[in-house]
Write an enzyme that holds these catalytic residues in place. Structure first.
Site, PDB file in Angstrom:
ATOM      1  NE  ARG A   1      -3.776   2.054   2.607  1.00 54.85           N
ATOM      2  CZ  ARG A   1      -3.835   2.734   3.754  1.00 54.85           C
ATOM      3  NH1 ARG A   1      -3.094   2.349   4.790  1.00 54.85           N
ATOM      4  NH2 ARG A   1      -4.620   3.775   3.895  1.00 54.85           N
TER       5      ARG A   1
ATOM      6  CG  HIS B   1      -1.059   5.281  -0.345  1.00 46.85           C
ATOM      7  ND1 HIS B   1      -1.717   5.817   0.747  1.00 46.85           N
ATOM      8  CD2 HIS B   1      -1.898   4.344  -0.852  1.00 46.85           C
ATOM      9  CE1 HIS B   1      -2.898   5.231   0.884  1.00 46.85           C
ATOM     10  NE2 HIS B   1      -3.015   4.327  -0.076  1.00 46.85           N
ATOM     11  CG  ASP B   2       6.576   6.842  -3.143  1.00 47.33           C
ATOM     12  OD1 ASP B   2       6.632   8.048  -2.843  1.00 47.33           O
ATOM     13  OD2 ASP B   2       7.491   6.250  -3.757  1.00 47.33           O
TER      14      ASP B   2
ATOM     15  N   GLY C   1       4.846  10.588  -8.335  1.00 46.05           N
ATOM     16  CA  GLY C   1       5.708   9.536  -8.848  1.00 46.05           C
ATOM     17  C   GLY C   1       6.392   8.717  -7.774  1.00 46.05           C
TER      18      GLY C   1
ATOM     19  CB  SER D   1       7.620  12.127  -1.893  1.00 42.02           C
ATOM     20  OG  SER D   1       6.536  11.515  -2.578  1.00 42.02           O
TER      21      SER D   1
ATOM     22  CG  ASN E   1      -0.377   8.752   2.759  1.00 38.66           C
ATOM     23  OD1 ASN E   1      -0.844   7.810   2.131  1.00 38.66           O
ATOM     24  ND2 ASN E   1       0.230   9.780   2.177  1.00 38.66           N
TER      25      ASN E   1
ATOM     26  CG  HIS F   1      -7.731  -3.858  -1.890  1.00 39.81           C
ATOM     27  ND1 HIS F   1      -8.716  -3.018  -2.367  1.00 39.81           N
ATOM     28  CD2 HIS F   1      -6.726  -3.045  -1.484  1.00 39.81           C
ATOM     29  CE1 HIS F   1      -8.327  -1.761  -2.241  1.00 39.81           C
ATOM     30  NE2 HIS F   1      -7.125  -1.757  -1.726  1.00 39.81           N
TER      31      HIS F   1
ATOM     32  CB  SER G   1      -8.052 -16.026   1.154  1.00 41.91           C
ATOM     33  OG  SER G   1      -6.760 -16.268   0.650  1.00 41.91           O
TER      34      SER G   1
ATOM     35  CG  ASP H   1      -5.658 -16.239  -2.541  1.00 43.53           C
ATOM     36  OD1 ASP H   1      -6.327 -15.175  -2.495  1.00 43.53           O
ATOM     37  OD2 ASP H   1      -5.672 -17.080  -1.629  1.00 43.53           O
TER      38      ASP H   1
END
Length: 330
Positions: free
Chosen positions: A70, A74-75, A80, A84, A99, A195, A250, A255
């Site tokens: 994640r 998010h970065d 880009g 950061s 964040n 996810h 799961s 998967d």
């Protein structure tokens, strides 16, 4: 993912990079970057150092896997893939609401410390984050893929720049956010399927199970049997910070269970479930599940989309640096 997909990925992706990897050294500035083998002899063991740190932290806490994945997402989606999001400060990206629940900063700093001992001032924090995300996915049961390296670290990190796809976004909004980063609709579906590991706080989705769109009832696209299950975990008067597994049944394995849950109306987030109900994205989900021709192999496609995402708006030349520590500019 089985050995079949690992075998195929190596033969599909590696040939594109072999010519660049040959004799690659830190002096080959005329070659494009990121690229496979970028560090060459300047830090020949960069991947093994990161992998060792990732393995120890995965064993200590498997939740680091979705946390780092994640964080990488998010970065890359904010100015880009330049690390950061790792910069600390009163108005940095870390302080933006999306964040605040990020975890795993210590993992990246640990890897950076080890690399500064082995290869001082050589490996960027952005590259460490990209490698760590790949390694955590692999340890969780997902596909391994070669990670092009050579990113530079950014110097700017502002909370006001954090605009990310949200948990209630429609497919149209999600497509717009991804297109802004040169990612297509298939990338959207495939990366959302990340996810398959991780959790979400009750505050993010609880209204959907009690009072969807101010109707006083749950979202009608939710499977009826799934509603009381989530209501019990996230009661109206409960702690909004309580975490619930995104991929029911799961949550710690990388998967296709997440995709099957969407098919059965058991997607936790609205932004996920609409990938099944939308006529443009549903066929992609079906192809990933082997329900529609031509089939898509999830592990292989995830690797491809992650490789694309990890090269969003790379910093070059004077626009970036190699940080000494990942939480502060030099």
């Amino acid at each position: 993912m089985g050995s079949f997909t690992n075998f195929n990925l190596c033969y599909v992706l590696l040939p594109f990079f072999l010519v660049l990897a040959a004799n690659a050294t830190h002096k080959n500035f005329f070659l494009p970057r990121p690229r496979i083998g970028y560090y060459g002899s300047a830090c020949w063991n960069v991947e093994s150092i990161v992998r060792t740190v990732v393995e120890s932290n995965y064993l200590a806490n498997p939740a680091n896997a979705p946390g780092i994945l994640r964080m990488h997402f998010h970065d890359c989606f904010v100015q880009g893939c330049d690390a950061s999001v790792l910069l600390a400060g009163p108005n940095s990206e870390r302080t933006a609401i999306p964040n605040l629940s990020l975890r795993g900063f210590n993992v990246i700093e640990e890897a950076k410390t080890q690399l500064e001992i082995a290869c001082p001032r050589t490996v960027s924090c952005a590259d460490i984050l990209a490698l760590a995300a790949r390694d955590f996915v692999h340890l969780a049961g997902g596909q391994w893929w070669p990670v092009p390296l050579g990113r530079l670290d950014g110097r700017v990190s502002l909370a006001s720049n954090v605009i990310l796809p949200g948990p209630t976004d429609s497919v149209a909004v999600q497509k717009l956010r991804f297109a802004e980063k040169n990612l297509n609709t298939q990338d959207l579906v495939v990366l959302a399927a990340g996810h398959t590991i991780g959790t979400a706080g009750c505050v993010v989705f609880r209204d959907r199970f009690f009072n969807y769109d101010n109707t006083g009832s749950p979202d009608p696209t939710i499977a009826p049997s799934f509603v009381p299950q989530i209501q019990a975990q996230c009661p109206l008067n409960g702690d909004p910070a309580t975490r619930v597994v995104l991929d029911t049944g799961s949550g710690d394995q990388f998967d296709t269970s997440y995709l099957n849950n969407l098919r059965n109306g058991r997607g936790l987030l609205e932004s996920d479930q609409v990938l099944w109900t939308n006529p443009e994205t549903r066929p992609i989900v079906e192809r990933l599940l082997g329900l529609r021709f031509p089939f898509l192999i999830f592990g292989l496609e995830f690797a491809r989309s992650m490789t694309k995402m990890s090269q969003i708006e790379i910093k070059m030349g004077l626009d970036g640096e190699i940080r000494r520590v990942c939480s502060a500019v030099n």
